[in-house]
Design a protein around this motif. Structure first.
Motif, PDB file in Angstrom:
ATOM      1  N   GLU A  85       0.676  -1.171   0.040  1.00 23.39           N
ATOM      2  CA  GLU A  85       0.072  -0.053   0.047  1.00 23.39           C
ATOM      3  C   GLU A  85       0.807   1.214  -0.091  1.00 23.39           C
ATOM      4  N   LYS A  86       0.700   2.192  -0.843  1.00 21.58           N
ATOM      5  CA  LYS A  86       1.296   3.361  -1.106  1.00 21.58           C
ATOM      6  C   LYS A  86       0.778   4.469  -0.366  1.00 21.58           C
ATOM      7  N   LEU A  87       1.251   5.384   0.471  1.00 16.99           N
ATOM      8  CA  LEU A  87       0.764   6.333   1.334  1.00 16.99           C
ATOM      9  C   LEU A  87       1.398   7.530   0.718  1.00 16.99           C
ATOM     10  N   SER A  88       0.593   8.556   0.426  1.00 18.04           N
ATOM     11  CA  SER A  88       1.015   9.867   0.012  1.00 18.04           C
ATOM     12  C   SER A  88       0.623  10.922   1.018  1.00 18.04           C
ATOM     13  N   VAL A  89       1.702  11.520   1.587  1.00 18.36           N
ATOM     14  CA  VAL A  89       1.454  12.532   2.636  1.00 18.36           C
ATOM     15  C   VAL A  89       1.527  13.878   2.304  1.00 18.36           C
ATOM     16  N   SER A  90       0.934  14.836   2.505  1.00 20.49           N
ATOM     17  CA  SER A  90       1.013  16.199   2.067  1.00 20.49           C
ATOM     18  C   SER A  90       0.907  17.105   3.355  1.00 20.49           C
ATOM     19  N   ILE A  91       1.633  18.116   3.627  1.00 18.59           N
ATOM     20  CA  ILE A  91       1.577  19.023   4.779  1.00 18.59           C
ATOM     21  C   ILE A  91       1.369  20.438   4.183  1.00 18.59           C
ATOM     22  N   ASP A  92       0.682  21.117   4.568  1.00 18.26           N
ATOM     23  CA  ASP A  92       0.228  22.530   4.018  1.00 18.26           C
ATOM     24  C   ASP A  92       0.461  23.481   5.303  1.00 18.26           C
ATOM     25  N   ILE A  93       1.326  24.305   5.170  1.00 17.97           N
ATOM     26  CA  ILE A  93       1.751  25.440   6.426  1.00 17.97           C
ATOM     27  C   ILE A  93       1.148  26.939   5.898  1.00 17.97           C
ATOM     28  N   TYR A  94       0.297  27.200   6.604  1.00 11.91           N
ATOM     29  CA  TYR A  94      -0.011  28.460   6.305  1.00 11.91           C
ATOM     30  C   TYR A  94       0.338  29.424   7.381  1.00 11.91           C
ATOM     31  N   ASN A  95       0.727  30.694   7.090  1.00 11.78           N
ATOM     32  CA  ASN A  95       1.143  31.917   8.084  1.00 11.78           C
ATOM     33  C   ASN A  95      -0.127  32.882   8.139  1.00 11.78           C
ATOM     34  N   GLN A  96      -0.826  32.654   9.207  1.00  8.13           N
ATOM     35  CA  GLN A  96      -1.984  33.647   9.207  1.00  8.13           C
ATOM     36  C   GLN A  96      -1.966  34.805   9.964  1.00  8.13           C
ATOM     37  N   GLY A  97      -0.569  34.898  10.639  1.00  7.47           N
ATOM     38  CA  GLY A  97      -0.149  36.118  11.392  1.00  7.47           C
ATOM     39  C   GLY A  97       0.060  37.162  10.603  1.00  7.47           C
ATOM     40  N   SER A  98       0.695  38.428  11.160  1.00 10.49           N
ATOM     41  CA  SER A  98       0.738  39.553  10.219  1.00 10.49           C
ATOM     42  C   SER A  98       2.296  40.051  10.162  1.00 10.49           C
ATOM     43  N   ALA A  99       2.997  38.911  10.427  1.00  9.50           N
ATOM     44  CA  ALA A  99       4.649  39.026  10.305  1.00  9.50           C
ATOM     45  C   ALA A  99       5.132  37.847   9.766  1.00  9.50           C
ATOM     46  N   THR A 100       6.282  37.991   9.220  1.00 11.09           N
ATOM     47  CA  THR A 100       7.017  36.796   8.478  1.00 11.09           C
ATOM     48  C   THR A 100       7.709  35.679   9.619  1.00 11.09           C
ATOM     49  N   ALA A 101       7.806  34.546   9.270  1.00 10.25           N
ATOM     50  CA  ALA A 101       8.305  33.585   9.975  1.00 10.25           C
ATOM     51  C   ALA A 101       9.495  33.308   9.264  1.00 10.25           C
ATOM     52  N   TYR A 102      10.787  33.129  10.055  1.00  7.57           N
ATOM     53  CA  TYR A 102      12.070  32.956   9.387  1.00  7.57           C
ATOM     54  C   TYR A 102      12.549  31.495   9.936  1.00  7.57           C
ATOM     55  N   ASP A 103      13.377  30.787   9.109  1.00  5.37           N
ATOM     56  CA  ASP A 103      13.891  29.571   9.462  1.00  5.37           C
ATOM     57  C   ASP A 103      13.059  28.511   9.812  1.00  5.37           C
ATOM     58  N   VAL A 104      11.913  28.562   8.834  1.00  4.70           N
ATOM     59  CA  VAL A 104      10.753  27.455   9.179  1.00  4.70           C
ATOM     60  C   VAL A 104      11.347  26.050   9.042  1.00  4.70           C
ATOM     61  N   SER A 105      11.224  25.134   9.711  1.00  2.00           N
ATOM     62  CA  SER A 105      11.523  23.637   9.501  1.00  2.00           C
ATOM     63  C   SER A 105      10.427  23.171   9.649  1.00  2.00           C
ATOM     64  N   LEU A 106      10.171  21.824   9.141  1.00  2.00           N
ATOM     65  CA  LEU A 106       9.105  20.858   9.223  1.00  2.00           C
ATOM     66  C   LEU A 106       9.910  19.574   9.515  1.00  2.00           C
ATOM     67  N   ASN A 107       9.335  18.829  10.602  1.00  2.00           N
ATOM     68  CA  ASN A 107       9.506  17.532  10.767  1.00  2.00           C
ATOM     69  C   ASN A 107       8.584  16.515  11.352  1.00  2.00           C
ATOM     70  N   ASP A 108       8.491  15.717  10.345  1.00  2.00           N
ATOM     71  CA  ASP A 108       7.382  14.735  10.396  1.00  2.00           C
ATOM     72  C   ASP A 108       7.917  13.101  10.666  1.00  2.00           C
ATOM     73  N   ASP A 109       8.497  12.817  11.663  1.00  2.00           N
ATOM     74  CA  ASP A 109       9.364  11.694  11.867  1.00  2.00           C
ATOM     75  C   ASP A 109       8.495  10.546  12.521  1.00  2.00           C
ATOM     76  N   GLY A 110       7.149  10.715  12.868  1.00  2.00           N
ATOM     77  CA  GLY A 110       6.444   9.769  13.432  1.00  2.00           C
ATOM     78  C   GLY A 110       6.088   8.518  12.616  1.00  2.00           C
ATOM     79  N   TRP A 111       6.658   8.363  11.394  1.00  2.00           N
ATOM     80  CA  TRP A 111       6.614   6.933  10.626  1.00  2.00           C
ATOM     81  C   TRP A 111       7.661   5.983  10.904  1.00  2.00           C
TER      82      TRP A 111
END
Length: 196
Positions: free
Chosen positions: A48-74
């Motif tokens: 079985e193939k599992l396709s995972v996608s993660i969308d990250i939104y910035n709903q605030g009023s300032a810029t976020a810097y050095d953004v990193s995503l870690n999804d190591d629960g697999w």
């Protein structure tokens, strides 16, 4: 009485959402929301193939810097990576912007898997410590499960539940147009009596 209390609770919820969104907008910082979704596709090879996608939104009023995503629960006992990485990073995420990341996994193990939320870390210029946000969790994934075939009645019930309100609205509009467009029989009878 029940409708009145329900309307009051809805009004209170709406007021809370408006006030909280105005507080978020008033603060000069990023507000990160992340949505994680996955789709399972059975392969002919018995895997079985599992396709995972993660969308990250910035709903605030300032810029976020050095953004990193870690999804190591697999778990490596259950999944092997086919394409992409379970972690990545970006230089910045501007206010109102969206970042997306996806990867594919494969499994040969029949199990129910509970995924943990992905962790997003980012830096805000006004704060010294890194900030953290979490993605939405996934529903339990039934990998290589024996899914019973759905009967026609089950499919009809699901279609009715999904499209029933749309069908009723269209039916009411069509009935209204029909009633307005066709002359009434009592009016037609009166008209024929006047001609005599």
């Amino acid at each position: 009485m029940a409708i009145f209390t329900m309307m009051n609770s809805l009004a209170a919820l709406l007021l809370f959402l408006i006030s909280s969104s105005s507080l978020i907008a008033a603060s000069d910082s990023p507000f990160i929301l992340a949505h994680k979704k996955a789709t399972l596709n059975r392969l002919k090879s018995g895997a079985e193939k599992l396709s995972v996608s993660i969308d990250i939104y910035n709903q605030g009023s300032a810029t976020a810097y050095d953004v990193s995503l870690n999804d190591d629960g697999w778990s490596s006992d259950i999944f092997s990576i086919i394409s992409g990485n379970t972690s990545t990073s970006w230089e910045r995420l501007d206010a109102g912007a969206l970042l997306s990341h996806s990867f594919e996994l494969e499994s040969n193990v029949k199990t129910v898997f509970y995924s943990s939320p992905a962790v997003i870390t980012f830096r805000v210029p006004t704060k010294a410590a890194l900030q953290e946000a979490y993605s939405t969790p996934l529903l339990p994934l039934e990998i290589l499960s024996d899914k019973p075939r759905e009967s026609t009645l089950d499919l009809a019930k699901r279609a009715l539940a999904k499209y029933g309100s749309l069908i009723s609205v269209i039916s009411i509009v069509v009935l209204f147009v029909y009633l307005v467009a066709t002359p009434s029989k009592s009016g037609a009878a009166k008209g024929s009596k006047k001609k005599r």
